[in-house]
Design a protein around this motif. Structure first.
Motif, mmCIF file in Angstrom:
data_model
loop_
_atom_site.group_PDB
_atom_site.id
_atom_site.type_symbol
_atom_site.label_atom_id
_atom_site.label_comp_id
_atom_site.label_asym_id
_atom_site.label_seq_id
_atom_site.Cartn_x
_atom_site.Cartn_y
_atom_site.Cartn_z
ATOM 1 N N VAL A 1 23.642 6.664 -16.340
ATOM 2 C CA VAL A 1 25.200 7.572 -15.065
ATOM 3 C C VAL A 1 25.935 8.325 -15.129
ATOM 4 N N ARG A 2 25.786 8.868 -16.669
ATOM 5 C CA ARG A 2 27.009 10.894 -16.252
ATOM 6 C C ARG A 2 25.413 11.193 -15.470
ATOM 7 N N LYS A 3 24.388 11.346 -15.967
ATOM 8 C CA LYS A 3 23.543 11.959 -15.394
ATOM 9 C C LYS A 3 22.763 12.112 -13.589
ATOM 10 N N LEU A 4 23.272 10.721 -13.651
ATOM 11 C CA LEU A 4 22.702 10.659 -12.087
ATOM 12 C C LEU A 4 23.991 10.682 -11.164
ATOM 13 N N PHE A 5 25.288 10.534 -11.739
ATOM 14 C CA PHE A 5 26.607 11.183 -11.236
ATOM 15 C C PHE A 5 26.723 12.338 -11.967
ATOM 16 N N ASP B 1 12.365 9.582 -11.425
ATOM 17 C CA ASP B 1 12.167 11.124 -12.088
ATOM 18 C C ASP B 1 13.262 11.100 -12.940
ATOM 19 N N LEU B 2 14.540 12.002 -12.431
ATOM 20 C CA LEU B 2 16.042 11.973 -13.228
ATOM 21 C C LEU B 2 15.832 10.530 -14.109
ATOM 22 N N ILE B 3 16.451 9.309 -13.499
ATOM 23 C CA ILE B 3 16.411 8.504 -15.123
ATOM 24 C C ILE B 3 15.363 8.585 -15.966
ATOM 25 N N THR C 1 0.613 -1.210 -0.054
ATOM 26 C CA THR C 1 0.046 0.066 -0.256
ATOM 27 C C THR C 1 0.919 1.449 -0.619
ATOM 28 N N ARG C 2 2.023 1.234 0.519
ATOM 29 C CA ARG C 2 2.543 2.783 0.047
ATOM 30 C C ARG C 2 3.509 2.941 -1.052
ATOM 31 N N GLN C 3 3.946 2.186 -2.516
ATOM 32 C CA GLN C 3 4.279 2.899 -2.971
ATOM 33 C C GLN C 3 5.237 4.497 -3.134
ATOM 34 N N LEU C 4 5.966 3.851 -2.734
ATOM 35 C CA LEU C 4 7.447 4.884 -2.619
ATOM 36 C C LEU C 4 7.783 5.360 -3.879
ATOM 37 N N HIS C 5 7.851 5.552 -4.916
ATOM 38 C CA HIS C 5 7.890 5.308 -6.096
ATOM 39 C C HIS C 5 7.100 5.902 -6.453
ATOM 40 N N LEU C 6 5.568 6.617 -5.788
ATOM 41 C CA LEU C 6 4.592 7.869 -6.434
ATOM 42 C C LEU C 6 4.349 8.545 -5.959
ATOM 43 N N ILE C 7 5.171 8.757 -4.560
ATOM 44 C CA ILE C 7 5.319 9.839 -3.495
ATOM 45 C C ILE C 7 6.335 10.918 -4.010
ATOM 46 N N PRO C 8 5.911 12.018 -4.393
ATOM 47 C CA PRO C 8 7.281 12.952 -5.360
ATOM 48 C C PRO C 8 8.352 13.290 -4.877
ATOM 49 N N LYS C 9 8.359 13.648 -3.062
ATOM 50 C CA LYS C 9 9.907 13.900 -3.031
ATOM 51 C C LYS C 9 10.345 12.995 -1.885
ATOM 52 N N HIS C 10 9.574 11.474 -2.199
ATOM 53 C CA HIS C 10 10.973 10.614 -1.919
ATOM 54 C C HIS C 10 11.938 10.728 -2.874
ATOM 55 N N PRO C 11 12.904 10.273 -1.743
ATOM 56 C CA PRO C 11 13.871 9.870 -3.025
ATOM 57 C C PRO C 11 13.794 8.792 -3.766
ATOM 58 N N ILE C 12 13.547 7.300 -3.794
ATOM 59 C CA ILE C 12 12.878 6.144 -4.310
ATOM 60 C C ILE C 12 12.571 7.128 -5.946
ATOM 61 N N ALA C 13 11.487 8.216 -5.217
ATOM 62 C CA ALA C 13 10.966 8.904 -7.244
ATOM 63 C C ALA C 13 11.310 9.871 -7.191
ATOM 64 N N ILE C 14 11.839 10.649 -6.337
ATOM 65 C CA ILE C 14 13.629 11.187 -7.114
ATOM 66 C C ILE C 14 13.985 10.895 -8.113
ATOM 67 N N ILE C 15 14.770 9.871 -7.870
ATOM 68 C CA ILE C 15 15.745 8.661 -8.843
ATOM 69 C C ILE C 15 14.851 8.512 -9.652
#
Ligand code: DAH
Length: 477
Positions: free
Chosen positions: A280-284, A120-122, A104-118
């Motif tokens: 990865v160039r973008k991520l790092f 979106d970046l990818i 029920t948590r779906q962390l990847h759908l919480i916009p300011k969660h680090p998982i969702a931030i990564i």
């Protein structure tokens, strides 16, 4: 508990490699403690847990609305309701209330969660890709394994490693479970989702984590030209330097598929590696000279297959698995004239490193001091809030042939939830006369957001002692 090498090789994608892959098995055996070697060898397709603890109905706060995954999961002795659907249980059933709550948590759908931030970046590096991120974690064994060419005896299917709702229905162990479906719909795909694996307990392992899958298909006939043009365009847009070492070889162990034209396959591989290098160039982007290396790998659903590692703070970090998609999968998706690549990566792995988060449980924290630190679109270092003291307890017992550490960890998790920080086997011996095996586990209890009392942990430990005897039939010492 296991060596760094094994950890490094499994946390990133926690790869579901090909069971037939001799090099992988060798690597696992040589780079792990005997405990892990045993775990690999002991994997069994037979259910090892009884279903007696599935009888209590579960209630969580429900914010259902229009998202069925937010509906409260319910487990009874006959069935399991999750995501608004009900599934009959059977003797494969091993999902627990603690695990189902995570759906029920779906962390990847919480916009300011680090998982969702990564996430979106990818996604920003793959413009024009169709992004799916709301698939239910409940999939069939066909989707998770059969459609992806997993052998019938692949260890990933074992009930000790995978959460089953029943014999045919499970919680996905990887985002690849959706490959076939999404490939019927699009040629450029991303899938982000929570995935579930029964595992050990420590600061970098959690039974739920998040993966992102990507795939791109090309017309097999024109792939070479199409790819050359595409790479030429995107290279001019890239910034920052990247040093890649690629010692991979197309060999009988990691072969071209017979049905593929060599030039088209090599072009597809180039496009894949190029796209992922850019990613990865973008991520790092903060790393001045990013070091990337490509190594050979094996997955049931790609051939040839590779893994990417990056050098981060002096250590090689496995980032993803990838390869040229097995043609059978494309044929089954109704795309026999296409050739394509796919990759899968673990988001926690990247988020831990990029945000400097010290413990994987923090991603699941409901403490505002965690979430309020992050902003969509930016990677900023996590500022630790106070670390509360741990409470350490040992449990010793005479083990038996059915004992599997993942089952033990599951009981710990059921009883202590996220307060269980780490579980380690600290002593093991076989009695010379009786040949009985004694095991002693140390459990490190610590809360991320409050002090725990010795009295409260004693209650949990007592409950653990009872449940271990009930469910695993071991004999306490
Ligand atoms: N599904 C794999 C895992 O969980 C990761 C992966 C490897 C995905 C290769 C892919 C791939 O799409 O091509 O370990």
């Amino acid at each position: 508990m296991s060596s760094g090498m094994f950890r490094a090789a499994t946390q990133g994608t926690r790869a579901l490699r090909s069971a037939a892959s001799a090099p992988t098995i060798r690597t696992m055996l040589s780079s792990t403690t005997s405990r892990n070697a045993r775990a690999v060898l002991q994997r069994t397709l037979r259910p090892t847990l009884t279903a007696s603890f599935h009888t209590t109905p579960l209630r969580f706060s429900s914010e259902a609305g229009s998202n069925p995954m937010k509906e409260t999961p319910v487990i009874t002795s006959e069935n399991i309701t999750v995501g608004g659907k009900t599934y009959l249980s059977d003797n494969f059933t091993n999902v627990t209330p603690t695990i189902l709550e995570k759906t029920t948590r779906q962390l990847h759908l919480i916009p300011k969660h680090p998982i969702a931030i990564i996430k979106d970046l990818i996604a920003s590096v793959f413009p024009g890709f169709q992004h799916y991120d709301t698939f239910s974690p409940v999939v069939t064994t066909k989707e998770n394994f059969d459609d992806l060419c997993f052998s019938d005896d692949h260890p990933g299917r074992a009930v000790t490693d995978t959460y089953y709702l029943n014999e045919k229905v499970m919680l996905r162990t990887h985002t690849s479970a959706h490959q076939l479906k999404v490939m019927t719909e699009s040629d450029k795909i991303l899938v982000t989702a929570d995935v579930y694996r029964r595992d050990e307990i420590d600061a970098s392992h959690y039974p739920v984590f998040h993966q992102m899958e990507g795939a791109q298909l090309f017309d097999a006939k024109t792939a070479v030209d199409d790819i050359r043009k595409d790479i030429a365009q995107s290279t001019s847009a890239a910034s920052g330097s990247i040093h890649t070492t690629d010692t991979t070889l197309i060999t009988p162990e990691n072969p071209k598929q017979d049905c593929h034209d060599e030039a088209a396959m090599l072009a597809t591989a180039d496009h894949l590696k190029h796209s992922l290098n850019m990613m990865v160039r973008k991520l790092f982007s903060h790393e001045k000279d990013l070091q990337v290396r490509w190594i050979d790998a094996q997955f049931p659903f790609t051939s040839p297959s590779w893994e990417m590692e990056i050098l981060y703070q002096g250590k090689w970090l496995e980032v993803l698995g990838c390869g040229v998609i097995r043609q059978d999968i494309l044929n089954n998706a109704g795309k026999p004239n296409k050739i394509g690549w796919a990759f899968g990566l673990g988001l926690e792995r990247l988020a831990l490193v990029l945000f400097g988060i010290p413990d994987i449980r923090l991603f699941w924290s409901k403490d505002e001091r965690f979430l309020r630190q992050f902003e969509p679109g930016t990677i900023q270092k996590f500022k630790p809030f106070s670390k509360y003291p741990a409470c350490i307890k040992d449990i010793s017992f005479w083990s038996n042939d059915q004992f599997h550490e993942n089952n033990f960890c599951e009981i710990v998790r059921d009883i202590a939830g996220d307060i269980a920080e780490d579980v380690q086997l600290i002593d093991e011996f076989t009695h010379p006369k009786t040949k009985k095996r004694s095991m002693c586990y140390r459990i490190n209890y610590r809360s991320m957001d409050r002090n725990v009392t010795n009295d409260e942990i004693n209650v949990l430990q007592e409950k653990l002692r009872e449940e271990v005897v009930n469910r695993m039939k071991v004999e306490l010492r």
